[in-house]
Design a protein around this motif. Structure first.
Motif, PDB file in Angstrom:
ATOM      1  N   GLN A  25      36.551  44.031  39.190  1.00 31.74           N
ATOM      2  CA  GLN A  25      37.010  42.794  39.815  1.00 31.74           C
ATOM      3  C   GLN A  25      36.101  41.633  39.424  1.00 31.74           C
ATOM      4  OE1 GLN A  25      36.980  44.219  43.850  1.00 31.74           O
ATOM      5  NE2 GLN A  25      39.175  44.651  43.841  1.00 31.74           N
ATOM      6  N   GLU A  29      37.166  38.344  37.198  1.00 35.08           N
ATOM      7  CA  GLU A  29      36.955  36.988  37.711  1.00 35.08           C
ATOM      8  C   GLU A  29      36.100  36.168  36.749  1.00 35.08           C
ATOM      9  OE1 GLU A  29      34.883  34.611  41.409  1.00 35.08           O
ATOM     10  OE2 GLU A  29      35.379  36.718  41.684  1.00 35.08           O
ATOM     11  N   ARG A  33      37.404  32.860  34.733  1.00 41.10           N
ATOM     12  CA  ARG A  33      36.725  31.583  34.976  1.00 41.10           C
ATOM     13  C   ARG A  33      36.148  31.033  33.679  1.00 41.10           C
ATOM     14  NH1 ARG A  33      32.781  31.702  39.725  1.00 41.10           N
ATOM     15  NH2 ARG A  33      32.905  29.472  39.386  1.00 41.10           N
ATOM     16  N   VAL A  45      39.667  32.753  41.640  1.00 38.60           N
ATOM     17  CA  VAL A  45      40.340  33.997  41.284  1.00 38.60           C
ATOM     18  C   VAL A  45      40.250  34.965  42.453  1.00 38.60           C
ATOM     19  CG1 VAL A  45      40.400  35.929  39.661  1.00 38.60           C
ATOM     20  CG2 VAL A  45      39.721  33.656  38.861  1.00 38.60           C
ATOM     21  N   GLY A  46      41.381  35.561  42.799  1.00 38.80           N
ATOM     22  CA  GLY A  46      41.397  36.580  43.835  1.00 38.80           C
ATOM     23  C   GLY A  46      42.657  36.479  44.666  1.00 38.80           C
ATOM     24  N   ALA A  57      45.587  39.657  39.047  1.00 38.86           N
ATOM     25  CA  ALA A  57      44.682  38.717  39.696  1.00 38.86           C
ATOM     26  C   ALA A  57      45.448  37.469  40.087  1.00 38.86           C
ATOM     27  CB  ALA A  57      43.534  38.346  38.754  1.00 38.86           C
ATOM     28  N   TRP A  59      45.346  33.524  41.161  1.00 36.43           N
ATOM     29  CA  TRP A  59      44.436  32.427  40.823  1.00 36.43           C
ATOM     30  C   TRP A  59      45.008  31.103  41.306  1.00 36.43           C
ATOM     31  CZ3 TRP A  59      46.421  28.534  37.875  1.00 36.43           C
ATOM     32  CH2 TRP A  59      47.546  28.834  37.088  1.00 36.43           C
TER      33      TRP A  59
END
Length: 143
Positions: A25, A29, A33, A45-46, A57, A59
């Motif tokens: 994870q 991310e 990014r 992100v998440g 993911a 975003w």
């Protein structure tokens, strides 16, 4: 006395699996990014949902948002598709290279992860219109 030893072993194995997922994870991310974040437009992100060699993911970036389907290869994680709600559909995931079973499982897990997010954030994920293929080679490896 064997039961506590077994419990310690199971706890250790379980935490290893969680650590691997957490590491994936974080890598996803960071990669996203690094690729899309700008000084004037931070990328959030998440949640990142990882199942096997695939992940989805969510975003947001300013007023925009969407979801990314990722696939792990020997070089790490790569974005295969960007979409909105289409990445909640097992048929979309299957057409991107997942088995029907994996597509259904990932779709369900993503929905569960997103249920913990603020409703406004989840609405932003749906703003991405259409399905954009990002890395066609990653989508069809092994076909």
């Amino acid at each position: 006395m064997k039961i506590p030893a077994l419990m310690v072993l199971l706890a250790t194995l379980s935490s290893g699996v969680l650590a691997d997922t957490s590491t994936d994870q974080q890598r996803i991310e960071q990669m996203m990014r690094h690729t899309w974040e700008r000084p004037d437009a931070p990328l959030h992100v998440g949640p990142v949902t990882v199942e096997g060699e695939h992940a989805v993911a969510g975003w947001t970036q300013g007023e925009r948002g969407g979801r990314a389907l990722l696939k792990r290869n020997s070089m790490g994680w790569r974005v295969v598709l960007c979409a909105g709600d289409a990445l909640l559909d097992p048929a979309t995931l299957h057409s991107a290279g997942l088995t029907p079973e994996a597509a259904a499982s990932l779709s369900k897990t993503v929905a569960q992860a997103e249920s913990t997010q603020a409703p406004e954030r989840v609405k932003q994920f749906a703003l991405f219109k259409g399905v954009m293929q990002v890395d066609k080679d990653a989508a069809h490896q092994g076909h």
